[in-house]
Structure formats: structure tokens, C-alpha cells
Design a protein around this motif. Structure first.
Motif, PDB file in Angstrom:
ATOM      1  N   ARG A 104       4.155  15.343 -12.429  1.00 63.45           N
ATOM      2  CA  ARG A 104       3.234  15.573 -13.346  1.00 63.45           C
ATOM      3  C   ARG A 104       3.332  14.478 -14.583  1.00 63.45           C
ATOM      4  O   ARG A 104       3.533  14.769 -15.887  1.00 63.45           O
ATOM      5  N   LYS A 105       3.290  13.131 -14.053  1.00 62.25           N
ATOM      6  CA  LYS A 105       3.462  12.238 -15.192  1.00 62.25           C
ATOM      7  C   LYS A 105       1.885  11.237 -14.833  1.00 62.25           C
ATOM      8  O   LYS A 105       1.431  11.364 -13.888  1.00 62.25           O
ATOM      9  N   ASN A 144       0.937  -1.260  -0.161  1.00 57.96           N
ATOM     10  CA  ASN A 144      -0.078   0.034   0.007  1.00 57.96           C
ATOM     11  C   ASN A 144       0.694   1.196   0.070  1.00 57.96           C
ATOM     12  O   ASN A 144       0.466   2.169  -0.601  1.00 57.96           O
ATOM     13  N   ILE A 145       1.992   1.271   0.805  1.00 57.95           N
ATOM     14  CA  ILE A 145       2.804   2.489   0.682  1.00 57.95           C
ATOM     15  C   ILE A 145       3.436   2.721  -0.469  1.00 57.95           C
ATOM     16  O   ILE A 145       3.550   3.815  -1.107  1.00 57.95           O
ATOM     17  N   THR A 146       3.705   1.594  -1.151  1.00 57.80           N
ATOM     18  CA  THR A 146       4.462   1.695  -2.482  1.00 57.80           C
ATOM     19  C   THR A 146       3.270   2.178  -3.446  1.00 57.80           C
ATOM     20  O   THR A 146       3.890   3.273  -4.363  1.00 57.80           O
ATOM     21  N   GLN A 147       2.173   1.862  -3.335  1.00 56.86           N
ATOM     22  CA  GLN A 147       1.161   2.175  -4.513  1.00 56.86           C
ATOM     23  C   GLN A 147       1.051   3.915  -3.933  1.00 56.86           C
ATOM     24  O   GLN A 147       0.801   4.707  -5.020  1.00 56.86           O
ATOM     25  N   ALA A 148       1.003   4.245  -2.655  1.00 57.75           N
ATOM     26  CA  ALA A 148       0.655   5.453  -2.396  1.00 57.75           C
ATOM     27  C   ALA A 148       1.816   6.359  -2.882  1.00 57.75           C
ATOM     28  O   ALA A 148       1.756   7.485  -3.253  1.00 57.75           O
ATOM     29  N   LEU A 149       3.024   5.774  -2.647  1.00 55.44           N
ATOM     30  CA  LEU A 149       4.363   6.652  -3.188  1.00 55.44           C
ATOM     31  C   LEU A 149       4.337   6.891  -4.614  1.00 55.44           C
ATOM     32  O   LEU A 149       4.469   7.735  -5.039  1.00 55.44           O
ATOM     33  N   CYS A 150       3.909   5.838  -5.204  1.00 54.65           N
ATOM     34  CA  CYS A 150       3.676   5.846  -6.870  1.00 54.65           C
ATOM     35  C   CYS A 150       2.789   6.939  -7.313  1.00 54.65           C
ATOM     36  O   CYS A 150       3.099   7.961  -8.100  1.00 54.65           O
ATOM     37  N   ARG A 151       1.749   6.871  -6.654  1.00 48.80           N
ATOM     38  CA  ARG A 151       0.648   7.814  -6.879  1.00 48.80           C
ATOM     39  C   ARG A 151       1.198   9.417  -6.586  1.00 48.80           C
ATOM     40  O   ARG A 151       1.091  10.243  -7.534  1.00 48.80           O
ATOM     41  N   GLU A 152       1.796   9.680  -5.338  1.00 45.41           N
ATOM     42  CA  GLU A 152       2.310  10.851  -5.262  1.00 45.41           C
ATOM     43  C   GLU A 152       3.493  11.349  -6.078  1.00 45.41           C
ATOM     44  O   GLU A 152       3.711  12.619  -6.532  1.00 45.41           O
ATOM     45  N   ILE A 153       4.616  10.192  -6.633  1.00 47.71           N
ATOM     46  CA  ILE A 153       5.586  10.679  -7.358  1.00 47.71           C
ATOM     47  C   ILE A 153       4.998  11.162  -8.704  1.00 47.71           C
ATOM     48  O   ILE A 153       5.389  12.051  -9.407  1.00 47.71           O
ATOM     49  N   ALA A 154       3.787  10.392  -9.095  1.00 47.01           N
ATOM     50  CA  ALA A 154       3.147  10.748 -10.476  1.00 47.01           C
ATOM     51  C   ALA A 154       2.717  12.413 -10.252  1.00 47.01           C
ATOM     52  O   ALA A 154       2.713  13.011 -11.254  1.00 47.01           O
ATOM     53  N   THR A 155       2.155  12.333  -9.189  1.00 45.44           N
ATOM     54  CA  THR A 155       1.706  13.966  -9.053  1.00 45.44           C
ATOM     55  C   THR A 155       2.501  14.906  -9.108  1.00 45.44           C
ATOM     56  O   THR A 155       2.572  15.932  -9.800  1.00 45.44           O
ATOM     57  N   VAL A 156       3.561  14.979  -8.172  1.00 49.59           N
ATOM     58  CA  VAL A 156       4.617  15.903  -8.190  1.00 49.59           C
ATOM     59  C   VAL A 156       5.619  15.900  -9.303  1.00 49.59           C
ATOM     60  O   VAL A 156       5.980  16.825  -9.764  1.00 49.59           O
ATOM     61  N   ASP A 205      12.250  25.325  -9.728  1.00 48.20           N
ATOM     62  CA  ASP A 205      12.890  24.446 -10.291  1.00 48.20           C
ATOM     63  C   ASP A 205      11.845  23.823 -11.245  1.00 48.20           C
ATOM     64  O   ASP A 205      10.936  23.078 -10.836  1.00 48.20           O
ATOM     65  N   LEU A 206      11.870  24.594 -12.288  1.00 43.42           N
ATOM     66  CA  LEU A 206      10.564  24.349 -13.259  1.00 43.42           C
ATOM     67  C   LEU A 206      10.271  22.802 -13.857  1.00 43.42           C
ATOM     68  O   LEU A 206       9.484  22.431 -14.287  1.00 43.42           O
ATOM     69  N   ARG A 207      11.688  22.074 -13.653  1.00 40.65           N
ATOM     70  CA  ARG A 207      11.496  20.801 -14.266  1.00 40.65           C
ATOM     71  C   ARG A 207      10.633  19.597 -13.699  1.00 40.65           C
ATOM     72  O   ARG A 207      10.453  18.565 -13.944  1.00 40.65           O
ATOM     73  N   ALA A 208      10.040  20.053 -12.643  1.00 34.07           N
ATOM     74  CA  ALA A 208       9.220  19.212 -11.920  1.00 34.07           C
ATOM     75  C   ALA A 208       7.855  19.030 -12.756  1.00 34.07           C
ATOM     76  O   ALA A 208       7.425  17.878 -12.722  1.00 34.07           O
ATOM     77  N   ALA A 209       7.437  19.986 -13.532  1.00 33.47           N
ATOM     78  CA  ALA A 209       6.638  19.920 -14.310  1.00 33.47           C
ATOM     79  C   ALA A 209       6.844  19.384 -15.885  1.00 33.47           C
ATOM     80  O   ALA A 209       6.939  20.089 -16.745  1.00 33.47           O
ATOM     81  N   GLN A 210       7.102  17.981 -15.912  1.00 30.94           N
ATOM     82  CA  GLN A 210       7.496  17.257 -17.100  1.00 30.94           C
ATOM     83  C   GLN A 210       6.329  17.378 -18.107  1.00 30.94           C
ATOM     84  O   GLN A 210       6.440  17.471 -19.195  1.00 30.94           O
ATOM     85  N   LYS A 211       5.032  17.154 -17.337  1.00 34.69           N
ATOM     86  CA  LYS A 211       4.099  16.965 -18.390  1.00 34.69           C
ATOM     87  C   LYS A 211       3.078  17.954 -17.852  1.00 34.69           C
ATOM     88  O   LYS A 211       2.553  17.894 -16.642  1.00 34.69           O
ATOM     89  N   ASN A 223      12.546   7.835 -11.893  1.00 34.31           N
ATOM     90  CA  ASN A 223      11.252   8.139 -12.112  1.00 34.31           C
ATOM     91  C   ASN A 223      11.076   9.652 -12.114  1.00 34.31           C
ATOM     92  O   ASN A 223       9.892  10.032 -11.966  1.00 34.31           O
ATOM     93  N   GLY A 224      11.753  10.461 -12.446  1.00 38.03           N
ATOM     94  CA  GLY A 224      12.023  11.980 -12.488  1.00 38.03           C
ATOM     95  C   GLY A 224      11.713  12.983 -11.395  1.00 38.03           C
ATOM     96  O   GLY A 224      11.505  13.987 -11.634  1.00 38.03           O
ATOM     97  N   ILE A 225      12.149  12.203 -10.164  1.00 42.59           N
ATOM     98  CA  ILE A 225      12.095  13.103  -9.187  1.00 42.59           C
ATOM     99  C   ILE A 225      13.221  14.195  -9.085  1.00 42.59           C
ATOM    100  O   ILE A 225      14.568  13.675  -9.801  1.00 42.59           O
ATOM    101  N   ASP A 226      13.122  15.265  -8.789  1.00 39.98           N
ATOM    102  CA  ASP A 226      14.299  16.219  -8.839  1.00 39.98           C
ATOM    103  C   ASP A 226      14.403  17.083  -7.449  1.00 39.98           C
ATOM    104  O   ASP A 226      13.698  16.628  -6.498  1.00 39.98           O
ATOM    105  N   SER A 227      14.987  18.052  -7.196  1.00 38.48           N
ATOM    106  CA  SER A 227      15.293  18.706  -5.788  1.00 38.48           C
ATOM    107  C   SER A 227      14.024  19.025  -5.353  1.00 38.48           C
ATOM    108  O   SER A 227      13.772  18.929  -4.085  1.00 38.48           O
ATOM    109  N   MET A 228      13.184  19.683  -6.107  1.00 39.22           N
ATOM    110  CA  MET A 228      11.949  20.166  -5.532  1.00 39.22           C
ATOM    111  C   MET A 228      10.904  19.254  -5.382  1.00 39.22           C
ATOM    112  O   MET A 228      10.062  19.188  -4.229  1.00 39.22           O
ATOM    113  N   SER A 229      10.795  18.319  -6.305  1.00 40.72           N
ATOM    114  CA  SER A 229       9.762  17.240  -6.183  1.00 40.72           C
ATOM    115  C   SER A 229      10.223  16.310  -4.916  1.00 40.72           C
ATOM    116  O   SER A 229       9.403  15.590  -4.487  1.00 40.72           O
ATOM    117  N   PHE A 230      11.507  16.169  -4.906  1.00 35.94           N
ATOM    118  CA  PHE A 230      12.112  15.215  -3.824  1.00 35.94           C
ATOM    119  C   PHE A 230      11.706  15.883  -2.330  1.00 35.94           C
ATOM    120  O   PHE A 230      11.280  15.189  -1.468  1.00 35.94           O
TER     121      PHE A 230
END
Lengths: 85, 414
Positions: free
Chosen positions: A21-22, A7-19, B257-263, A36-43
Motif C-alpha cells: 500500500r505504498k 520489465n520484470i523489475t517494473q512489474a515487481l515494483c508495481r506489485e510491491i507498491a500494491t501489496v 499481519d496488519l502492517r502490510a497496510a502501511q498506507k 521496501n516494506g515487505i513482510d511475511s504476508m505481503s511476501f
């Protein structure tokens, strides 16, 4: 309530998709945060989410290297930290 | 298409903030605050192909030759089509030895100027900030050089409904009130109205990887962009800022950090910079990079936790415009507060465009004399840092700061 790693994995995947924007289906649980495209701000956003959702605070100490391997490992580490509290 | 079919239209990437505050924007894109994006192209790039594509963009060129007007009753700046006012886009090849034209100048009726420097294999795009923001500019370049070129670009749209006021505007207004004017540091020279100068540093893929690894070892994963800002501010404090004890804070109006918005959820509105102004204590800057890094990470975290940028991102189309009207009112009441000291912008990456571009970076123009702009990005594994400034009476201190900063980055000193 006992936390379930899956469940944690699924929730993390959902949140990573949100932050990042995938689409959720683009997020790979066996991939690293970087893959998975995380960078400093989304981290930071992810750390805030973990704190809010499971009360596990990585903001000060960060995530240990062994938990950074993939999202599964991170979920396991969150479960372990949460139960240790 | 006739003008009457589209009386007015919002334009993607329009810099609403600048339009509202009206630094230099007086309704014509040529009079706004411009910025350039420099693309170093590969041998596969052919300038005649680009010219041919631009000649097919009749509708867009008419669109870009328009002007901004504010619309009653909410005073939202709107873009009005202007097919009779100018060419919209200028495109030329420059045979001189002139450096890849970081000369941010646009003639009337032109919102984008493209210059090709064959000897340096550089394309210089100068954009009107009234019409494009940084991401919008990159999308435009990708559109021109990418494989999916169409005669009509996908980023024109019709206006939204009249906005309503909700929480997002109030949140932003609250943040703006936190900046006490008297405590914010200004750079020592009041500045001039001369043309911007740009100092650039490029690190190769190997140099960047060494630096990034060293940063991540010391500060943890995903720490690079915050580290870069910490390093810049600490070096500024050491080499450039005056020793005025009464000025307690450095104001960083944008840190992105704009690249958070890839899509992007909405391709039409890609003005997605996080409105994340930071007020950084100079005492902390004086204590060194590790403490500054921690402090910045805390500030970022608080800003993220407040959800203000997210509120902005996730707001309905109409809601996105309201905060700027409020900021406009605030700025009119307190004009000095608009003058920030440092602008920092970091892009994590930028997609390769059909293999035609091997490097790309931005050169922002600082609208106020006493500001410094920093743009950092990583493109195809290469790290670029651009410092934008106006020349000062005494450039010695600045050049010392620049040398020390560049040396630290080149040597991977973290």
C-alpha cells in the motif's frame, strides 16, 4: 516470448507498491524486499504474483539468498528460472 | 455542533463483526468487548499536555459518548452521536502501585479510558471494541501523542450508501461453512466470566534479532510471524489440548499481519484485519514445528490466493458491510461455531510516536471463556507477546504451557 529483466523489475515494483500500500515511486529497485516494506504476508502475496505472472513457483523452495539482495536480482532470477523451464 | 446535523455516522475502526454477532455489544460501547493498548512512555511525555489535548476534543468526546443502532433495511450498525450520554473519553493519572492497568472496564458513556501510571511510566488505553479496532486504536494514540494534533481528529465521516450484495459476501460465507463444528477442538475448561488475565513476554532488541535470524535461517525470509503461530499451536497441542481423537482441528478465527497496510487507502475505515480464519489439523501439530510451519504457509497461501481478504480490502465502501450481515445470519443458525479456540494477531511494527513511546503492545479481551488470545508485535526493535485468557479451574496445565513457550522464545529455540 523472451522476458526482459527491466520489465520484470517494473512489474515487481508495481506489485510491491500494491501489496505494501505504498506509492510506486516509493519502491526502490535497488533496495531489498525488506527495505521496501515487505513482510511475511505481503511476501506470500508477492510469491503468488510471481507464480501467476511468470509461472515461476517459489512457494515451496523460497527465494534463494542471492536473489534477495534487491529487486533487480530477484527479476534476474525470475528471468533465469523462466527461461530454464 | 448539534446532534441533528449528524443524525448518525459510521465510525472508523468499528468492530463490525462483534457488533453483528453481538457477543456482548448491546449498543453501548461500555458494554462491548474491550481491549487495552499499553504504551511505555519516555521521559519526554507530560501527562498535563495529554489532559489539555483531550479537553480540546469536544466534538470527538460527544461523538464517542454515542451508541450503536441498526438501520433498516440492511441492519448495518450505525453510530449515533450522543453528546448527552457521557464524557466519551476518561483520562486520569493513577498514583497507586497498581500494575499498568490491564483492566478492561469502561463506565457508561465512555468509549476510551486513559490511565497514566507515573511510576511505571505506562499509559494504558482501554478501548471499546464497538468503536475501535486494533489499528484504529493505534491511530488514535498516534493522533493524541503525535505532532499533528488538531482539535478535530480526521477520522469522522458520513455514512455510505446502502450496500448491495456481490461476490465478497458469498466468498466469506463459503469460508465460514468450511468449519465443521463437531471437529473443532475446544479448550478443556468451559471457562468463566471472570476478568481476563494477561501473560506477557518481552524480548529485547538483541534477543529478538537472534530469534528472528535463527527463524529466517531455518524457515526462509519473512517467516517470523508464521513461525510464531506454528510455535504457539504446537506448544498448545503438546501441553494444553485434550487428547480427544474426535476433535481434529484447531480453529484460529483471526490470524493477521496488519502492517502490510502501511498506507491506508481510506483513513476513515481502518478495520483492515485480514479475515483469514484458519482450520489447522491437530495431526500436523503433533508432527512438530517444521511440518506445522509448512502447513500454515500453505493455508495462508491458499487464503491469499482465494483473494478473500483482498476482496474485503478492495471492496467498495458499501460492499465491506455486506459480509458481516451474512456472517450474522450464519452465526444465528449455528451459534456454537462462533466460539473459536485461538485468536492470533501479529503486527510487524508500529511507528514511533514523536519519540514519546518506547514500547507498545495490545491486550485483547477474549469474549468467550474457552478461547485464548495471542497478540505479538515488534515495536522499535523489541518483541512483545501477550497471552490473553480467563483463569481456569485448574491453571496448572496452562502455566506449564506458558513456561515452556516463553523459555523456547527466550532461548531462541526454533
Amino acid at each position: 516470448m523472451t522476458l526482459d529483466t527491466e520489465n520484470i523489475t517494473q512489474a515487481l515494483c508495481r506489485e510491491i507498491a500494491t501489496v505494501t500500500r505504498k506509492e510506486e515511486k516509493e519502491i526502490r529497485a535497488d533496495g531489498s524486499l525488506h527495505d521496501n516494506g515487505i513482510d511475511s504476508m505481503s511476501f506470500l502475496e508477492l510469491l503468488l504474483f510471481i507464480k501467476r505472472e511468470w509461472g515461476v513457483d517459489f512457494l515451496e523452495e523460497g527465494i534463494p539468498p542471492e536473489a534477495q539482495k534487491d529487486i533487480h536480482s530477484l527479476a534476474e532470477h525470475i528471468q533465469w528460472k523462466s527461461e530454464k523451464k | 455542533m448539534s446532534v441533528s446535523e449528524n443524525m448518525f455516522c459510521d465510525i472508523s475502526g468499528m468492530d463490525w463483526m462483534i457488533s453483528y454477532i453481538g457477543w456482548k455489544s448491546r449498543s453501548l460501547p461500555s458494554r462491548s468487548n474491550h481491549f487495552s493498548v499499553i504504551a511505555q512512555v519516555t521521559d519526554s511525555f507530560r501527562f498535563p499536555d495529554l489532559e489539555e489535548k483531550i479537553s480540546r476534543l469536544k466534538k470527538l468526546r460527544a461523538f464517542l459518548a454515542g451508541s450503536v443502532k441498526r438501520r433498516f433495511p440492511v441492519w448495518i450498525p450505525r453510530w449515533y452521536w450522543g453528546e448527552n450520554f457521557g464524557p466519551g473519553i476518561l483520562c486520569e493519572s493513577v498514583s497507586s502501585e497498581e500494575e499498568g492497568a490491564i483492566r478492561n472496564f469502561l463506565p457508561q458513556g465512555v468509549a476510551v479510558k486513559i490511565r497514566f501510571f507515573p511510576r511505571q511510566k505506562k499509559l494504558s488505553f482501554t478501548f471499546s471494541h464497538t468503536v475501535f479496532d486494533g489499528i484504529g486504536a493505534e491511530k488514535f494514540i498516534a493522533f493524541l501523542l503525535g505532532p499533528e494534533f488538531r482539535d478535530e481528529p480526521p477520522f469522522l465521516r458520513f455514512p455510505p450508501d446502502i450496500p448491495q450484495m456481490k461476490q465478497s459476501g458469498k466468498d466469506l460465507q463459503k469460508i465460514m461453512r468450511q468449519f465443521p463444528e463437531k471437529k473443532i477442538l475446544r479448550l478443556p475448561d468451559p471457562g468463566s466470566r471472570t476478568e481476563n488475565k494477561f501473560e506477557t513476554l518481552f524480548l529485547t532488541r538483541e534477543q529478538y534479532q537472534l530469534l528472528a535470524s535463527a527463524v529466517e535461517r531455518k524457515y526462509g525470509p519473512f517467516s517470523f510471524s508464521i513461525f510464531i503461530l506454528a510455535l504457539l499451536l504446537c506448544q498448545l497441542e503438546r501441553d494444553l489440548f485434550p487428547s480427544e481423537p474426535s476433535k481434529e482441528f484447531v480453529f484460529v478465527p483471526m490470524s493477521v499481519d496488519l502492517r502490510a497496510a502501511q498506507k491506508l487507502e481510506n483513513d476513515l475505515f481502518f478495520n483492515r484485519w485480514a479475515l483469514m480464519p484458519l482450520l489447522v489439523s491437530r495431526k500436523i501439530l503433533a508432527s512438530g514445528i517444521p511440518e506445522t510451519f509448512k502447513h500454515l504457509r500453505k493455508l495462508y497461501t491458499e487464503a491469499l490466493a482465494s483473494r478473500t481478504p483482498q476482496t474485503f480490502f478492495q471492496a467498495s465502501e458499501a460492499m465491506k458491510y455486506v459480509p458481516f450481515r451474512l456472517i450474522d445470519l450464519f452465526v444465528r443458525m449455528n451459534p456454537a461455531r462462533t466460539l473459536g479456540t485461538v485468536m492470533f494477531s501479529f503486527l510487524n511494527s508500529a511507528g514511533a510516536m514523536e519519540g514519546k513511546i518506547r514500547n507498545l503492545y495490545h491486550c485483547p479481551t477474549m469474549p468467550c471463556g474457552n478461547t485464548l488470545g495471542f497478540f505479538a508485535n515488534v515495536y522499535d526493535g523489541n518483541f512483545n507477546l501477550v497471552i490473553s485468557r480467563r483463569p481456569w479451574k485448574d491453571d496448572g496445565k496452562f502455566l506449564c504451557f506458558r513456561r515452556n513457550l516463553f523459555e523456547k522464545l527466550q532461548e531462541g529455540e526454533v
